[in-house]
Design a protein around this motif. Sequence first.
Motif, PDB file in Angstrom:
ATOM      1  N   LEU A   1       5.714   4.292  88.617  1.00  0.00           N
ATOM      2  CA  LEU A   1       5.902   5.166  87.736  1.00  0.00           C
ATOM      3  C   LEU A   1       4.908   6.386  87.449  1.00  0.00           C
ATOM      4  O   LEU A   1       4.940   7.416  86.614  1.00  0.00           O
ATOM      5  CB  LEU A   1       5.756   4.429  86.243  1.00  0.00           C
ATOM      6  CG  LEU A   1       6.981   3.419  85.722  1.00  0.00           C
ATOM      7  CD1 LEU A   1       6.432   2.824  84.390  1.00  0.00           C
ATOM      8  CD2 LEU A   1       8.225   4.219  85.474  1.00  0.00           C
TER       9      LEU A   1
ATOM     10  N   ASN B   1      -0.310   7.493  70.834  1.00  0.00           N
ATOM     11  CA  ASN B   1       0.430   6.325  70.424  1.00  0.00           C
ATOM     12  C   ASN B   1      -0.362   5.755  69.204  1.00  0.00           C
ATOM     13  O   ASN B   1       0.323   4.795  68.501  1.00  0.00           O
ATOM     14  CB  ASN B   1       1.153   5.563  71.531  1.00  0.00           C
ATOM     15  CG  ASN B   1       1.788   4.451  70.590  1.00  0.00           C
ATOM     16  OD1 ASN B   1       3.028   4.858  69.913  1.00  0.00           O
ATOM     17  ND2 ASN B   1       1.857   3.267  71.096  1.00  0.00           N
TER      18      ASN B   1
ATOM     19  N   ALA C   1       1.154   7.180  78.648  1.00  0.00           N
ATOM     20  CA  ALA C   1       0.921   8.341  78.008  1.00  0.00           C
ATOM     21  C   ALA C   1       1.291   9.522  78.880  1.00  0.00           C
ATOM     22  O   ALA C   1       1.287   9.217  80.129  1.00  0.00           O
ATOM     23  CB  ALA C   1      -0.379   8.417  77.549  1.00  0.00           C
ATOM     24  N   ARG C   2       1.423  10.653  78.404  1.00  0.00           N
ATOM     25  CA  ARG C   2       1.447  11.909  79.191  1.00  0.00           C
ATOM     26  C   ARG C   2       2.689  11.756  80.124  1.00  0.00           C
ATOM     27  O   ARG C   2       2.952  12.133  81.389  1.00  0.00           O
ATOM     28  CB  ARG C   2       0.358  12.360  80.130  1.00  0.00           C
ATOM     29  CG  ARG C   2      -0.747  12.711  79.219  1.00  0.00           C
ATOM     30  CD  ARG C   2      -2.134  12.677  79.886  1.00  0.00           C
ATOM     31  NE  ARG C   2      -2.146  13.721  80.913  1.00  0.00           N
ATOM     32  CZ  ARG C   2      -2.618  14.877  80.869  1.00  0.00           C
ATOM     33  NH1 ARG C   2      -3.245  15.201  79.594  1.00  0.00           N
ATOM     34  NH2 ARG C   2      -2.691  15.554  81.941  1.00  0.00           N
ATOM     35  N   ASN C   3       3.613  10.810  79.452  1.00  0.00           N
ATOM     36  CA  ASN C   3       4.903  10.395  80.445  1.00  0.00           C
ATOM     37  C   ASN C   3       4.615   9.886  81.842  1.00  0.00           C
ATOM     38  O   ASN C   3       5.317   9.762  82.829  1.00  0.00           O
ATOM     39  CB  ASN C   3       5.807  11.845  80.892  1.00  0.00           C
ATOM     40  CG  ASN C   3       6.763  12.170  79.821  1.00  0.00           C
ATOM     41  OD1 ASN C   3       6.950  11.074  78.845  1.00  0.00           O
ATOM     42  ND2 ASN C   3       7.500  13.035  79.712  1.00  0.00           N
ATOM     43  N   THR C   4       3.484   9.262  81.759  1.00  0.00           N
ATOM     44  CA  THR C   4       2.844   8.290  82.946  1.00  0.00           C
ATOM     45  C   THR C   4       2.465   7.105  82.394  1.00  0.00           C
ATOM     46  O   THR C   4       1.802   6.908  81.445  1.00  0.00           O
ATOM     47  CB  THR C   4       2.378   9.238  83.936  1.00  0.00           C
ATOM     48  OG1 THR C   4       2.245   8.420  85.423  1.00  0.00           O
ATOM     49  CG2 THR C   4       1.002   9.531  83.577  1.00  0.00           C
ATOM     50  N   VAL C   5       2.363   6.232  83.271  1.00  0.00           N
ATOM     51  CA  VAL C   5       1.481   4.826  82.921  1.00  0.00           C
ATOM     52  C   VAL C   5       0.130   5.222  83.049  1.00  0.00           C
ATOM     53  O   VAL C   5      -0.473   5.772  83.917  1.00  0.00           O
ATOM     54  CB  VAL C   5       2.001   3.648  83.802  1.00  0.00           C
ATOM     55  CG1 VAL C   5       1.449   3.962  85.469  1.00  0.00           C
ATOM     56  CG2 VAL C   5       1.273   2.485  83.539  1.00  0.00           C
ATOM     57  N   SER C   6      -0.563   4.508  82.077  1.00  0.00           N
ATOM     58  CA  SER C   6      -1.990   4.843  82.023  1.00  0.00           C
ATOM     59  C   SER C   6      -2.978   3.583  82.455  1.00  0.00           C
ATOM     60  O   SER C   6      -3.417   3.301  83.579  1.00  0.00           O
ATOM     61  CB  SER C   6      -2.536   5.557  80.657  1.00  0.00           C
ATOM     62  OG  SER C   6      -2.074   4.546  79.609  1.00  0.00           O
TER      63      SER C   6
ATOM     64  N   GLN D   1       9.339   2.948  81.614  1.00  0.00           N
ATOM     65  CA  GLN D   1      10.532   3.585  82.192  1.00  0.00           C
ATOM     66  C   GLN D   1      11.576   4.041  81.074  1.00  0.00           C
ATOM     67  O   GLN D   1      11.986   5.232  81.035  1.00  0.00           O
ATOM     68  CB  GLN D   1      11.075   3.110  83.398  1.00  0.00           C
ATOM     69  CG  GLN D   1      11.584   3.978  84.237  1.00  0.00           C
ATOM     70  CD  GLN D   1      11.769   3.551  85.782  1.00  0.00           C
ATOM     71  OE1 GLN D   1      11.717   2.356  85.826  1.00  0.00           O
ATOM     72  NE2 GLN D   1      12.292   4.506  86.891  1.00  0.00           N
TER      73      GLN D   1
ATOM     74  N   ILE E   1       9.904   6.972  79.050  1.00  0.00           N
ATOM     75  CA  ILE E   1       9.495   7.922  79.966  1.00  0.00           C
ATOM     76  C   ILE E   1      10.727   8.927  80.190  1.00  0.00           C
ATOM     77  O   ILE E   1      10.716  10.009  80.215  1.00  0.00           O
ATOM     78  CB  ILE E   1       8.775   7.833  81.015  1.00  0.00           C
ATOM     79  CG1 ILE E   1       7.241   7.030  80.402  1.00  0.00           C
ATOM     80  CG2 ILE E   1       8.172   8.804  81.928  1.00  0.00           C
ATOM     81  CD1 ILE E   1       6.384   6.307  81.613  1.00  0.00           C
ATOM     82  N   ASP E   2      11.594   8.352  81.125  1.00  0.00           N
ATOM     83  CA  ASP E   2      12.799   8.937  81.685  1.00  0.00           C
ATOM     84  C   ASP E   2      13.524   9.896  80.510  1.00  0.00           C
ATOM     85  O   ASP E   2      13.591  11.075  80.753  1.00  0.00           O
ATOM     86  CB  ASP E   2      13.718   8.036  82.294  1.00  0.00           C
ATOM     87  CG  ASP E   2      13.071   7.456  83.691  1.00  0.00           C
ATOM     88  OD1 ASP E   2      11.986   8.329  83.987  1.00  0.00           O
ATOM     89  OD2 ASP E   2      13.542   6.682  84.369  1.00  0.00           O
TER      90      ASP E   2
ATOM     91  N   ALA F   1       4.062   8.410  74.654  1.00  0.00           N
ATOM     92  CA  ALA F   1       3.007   7.439  74.867  1.00  0.00           C
ATOM     93  C   ALA F   1       3.244   6.147  73.947  1.00  0.00           C
ATOM     94  O   ALA F   1       3.631   6.345  72.949  1.00  0.00           O
ATOM     95  CB  ALA F   1       1.803   8.412  74.247  1.00  0.00           C
ATOM     96  N   GLY F   2       3.196   5.287  74.829  1.00  0.00           N
ATOM     97  CA  GLY F   2       3.793   4.062  74.248  1.00  0.00           C
ATOM     98  C   GLY F   2       2.885   2.934  74.693  1.00  0.00           C
ATOM     99  O   GLY F   2       1.906   2.869  75.513  1.00  0.00           O
TER     100      GLY F   2
END
Lengths: 546, 438
Positions: A132, A326, B40-45, B130, B133-134, B144-145
């Motif tokens: 991802l 979040n 967050a920011r549409n990517t995994v942190s 995913q 994000i997608d 952001a989750g």
Amino acid sequence: MKRRDFVQYAGLGSGALMMPSLLMGNPISQEALLAPRMDVALKKQLADVALNTAKSLGASYADARIGRYLNQFVITREDKVQNVVNTESFGVGIRVIVNGTWGFASTSTVTEKGIQEATNQAVGIAKANAILQKEPVVLAPTESHGEVSWKTPITKDFREVPISEKADLLLSANAAAMEAGASFVNSGLFMVNEQKYFASTDGSYIDQDVHRLWPFLNVTAVDRAAGKFKSRQGLSAPVGMGFEYMDGLDSEKVAGPAGMNLYRNSYDIIEDAKMAAEQAKAKLTAKSVEAGKYDLVLEPNHLGLTIHESVGHPLELDRVLGYEANYAGTSFATLDKWKSGDFKYGSDIVNLVADKTQVGSLGAVGYDDEGVKTKKWDLVRNGVLVNYQAIRDQVHMIDQNASHGCCYAQSWNDVQFQRMPNVSLEPGTEKYSVADMIKDVEKGIYIAGRGSYSIDQQRYNFQFGGTVFFEIKDGEIAGMLEDVAYQSNTQEFWNSCVKICDKDDYRMFGSFFDGKGQPSQVSAVSHGSSTARFNDVNVINTGRTI
Amino acid sequence: MAIYSKEEARSILEKALSFSQADTCEINLGGSNEGNIRYARNTVSTAGYNSNQTLVVQSSFGKRSGTATINEFDDASLEKVVRRAEELARLSPENPEFMEPLGPQEYDDSLTYKESTANITPEYRAKVAQSSIDPAAAEDVTAAGFFNDSEGFSAMINSKGLFAYNRSTNMDFTVTMRSNDGTGSGWVTRDFNDVDNFDAAEASRTAIDKAVMSREAQAIEPGKYTVILEPAASIGLLQNMVGAFSARQADEGRSFMSAPDGGNKLGQKIVDERVSFYSDPLDPRVPTATWNGAGQPLKKTVWLENGVVKNLAYDRYWAEQKGVEPVPFPQGGIMEGGDASLEDLIASTQKGILVTRFWYIRSVDPQTLLYTGLTRDGTFYIENGKIKHPVKNFRFNESPIIMLNNLETLGKQVRINGNLIPYMKIRDFTFTSLSDAV
């Protein structure tokens, strides 16, 4: 990990004699908290297991934190000791970068096998998530420190002070409050010792011994006939000190209005308890505030929380960038404002500094939880926003190439991330006392101590209460007020700062439980200031009738 | 690390208890395995896996008690922690309120464990991310989750013969969706014991829709408004209200639940007669453990019925003082609801505000249970039965007691943070200022 294994490891590793009490077959010292820490050579050996395992599994970076976290609580009410609790937590957290992605796992099984398994899990998580990944991790370079250590400078280790002495002190404070007319008193001591060992593939092996202390007090007066009750909290601050904070030295007392004392680096809990009872009773009949605009004179143990919420949090770079969207939220202090170079966060006299080295503060450590040496830096200079708080994997996003050294995890069991350093308001440069300040105010409110606090997720709109409120009329203290809360907007508020007392009034507020992150972690942080004046702030009346 | 079975836990606890030399001893053992993913920011942190176990020993000599904890369970460690608790007990002053441990109790079998949740993998968590994000990226929205799953157990034993064990699973999900122009934000939360009830894509879609709908909010004057509170909005105020259901605080005169004459409000009507609130550990929608950390059995308990206070929580000491049976605090709550859907509530509103959630709720005055906080992540103006436009966020200063007295309509229940809470329409809800926060 079995303690016996530690002894065996020590014998194999360093030959050093460790945990002598264990070897003598008597693991209990006076309070058992004093059992010697794990030998540093053994920690290095175990940490290297994690680092080597991670590298062999393809990690481009790894760090391991072996932590032993000791807490002691003594909790009382009135003439009773309700509880004495000692807690100990021991384990290791391993963080890796694989394929440009973070992975983290932790375990309380601190053996070679346990560490290998946890490292495997961390690597597995990083690999699963790499699919991802759109922003591969970029780490700012940091110095390799080799083998170093750091210790909170304390003169009285809480672990060496007998429980009976702690209980007697609290019960004496409670008695003083009851004699002064309190209906109820709750008091306690919360003491922390973090024994943290950090090792990374950058070649740092850092051993730190951190102490913190928080005496708390809450005194309640009840008027049964009127069906009313009011509480007054203690005016102590949690500190990065040893038990010497409880000495109650006269030299560390600061005279406040209406005969009350405030406390700098030493707390007189008995004196404060008596004053708390008198003030709790006075609050029952104090004048309810008339809503409107006032000039606020904010005492450091109050202003610290306002600094925390309206400066400390919005200038956390991870919030600005959206990493905390979040949960804690984002920030009004966006990158464009910082880049402009002229964003007026506050008035010209407002200078706000971040500092992880301040002696006696909750945030003080030698190195942060990713091995960066700590320092002091500017956030707001002459009212202008000049920097944020950033750590290794984010600082490149503001075009800087060195972490600020403010990475922290609450335990070995949690992943480290950006946490607020001590953020403080510099004192005024001209000689100016609190008495001078009060004399200059026509219509105002003096607020001391922390109260209710609430702020939005981008840190614009806030509402704060306090512990005690005094009306200021024509340059004089005119009695206590109740039902006071002020509402403002961060930028307006800091631009309304017209005067700051000099360094003689400087002292620190502290918070033991600043929450952030998911899973949520707490962090302890201090905020220093001198008493400061803010003009024309909106005050609401919070009294209700049900 | 293993989640101990009932028999494994019993064996460790019995071993630890065997080292006790105190008059009484009570030992709690708990452990959990938790996995999470954060994006967050549409990517995994960050993402992680934690495993921890803790054993807590409370030893007492007469009315002197000491507590110590440890997370290693070999014989030497168990003996060490018991000795430490005893040492602390000997050093401790007497606590006049000391209560001896409970004797053996009967507990219901709980419904808190689901194999499906215990079997969650890192790959499953990555798919959850995913699923947010997608679709977010496809709509010019940033996700952001956080998804967290846990499997845990807790057990206790004491020197009076009590033994208790429970195993549970949980999953929690929250996601914030922000429009890329920075003017819109939406949020959703889901929590279940059984992950099979969870649909990450559906939840994410709700948050995306709110983010898009809430763009370019208009400022309207603060004041008193009719509000439709989603359960995620009202839950914080309701939990704070339940926190005030302590009999002792009430009897001592320092609670909203205190009566002016020196008693408490048990039996008094404090809110609208349509408000009923109870706890039930065996409700399959929101199951909880059937015993608490003190070993007290948790049973169905009615707290508010038709607006009347039916029970206050009595700890064992206070119950003895007052000559009543102890009533433990609940671990989750169920507020009775109505038939109205959210759409029905909107359609029946002439002029009002729809609130997705409240944020940063803090006590302002414990006497009146006055709280302050702000709306967040989707606040909308309703006119003539329709959502007209998004509005800027408000700060409120309100008491859940005033809120529940101003009840207009109860809607359907939703599971939220382990509770079942209905949608509610409330009149005259007090907003005191505006916030520019999105």
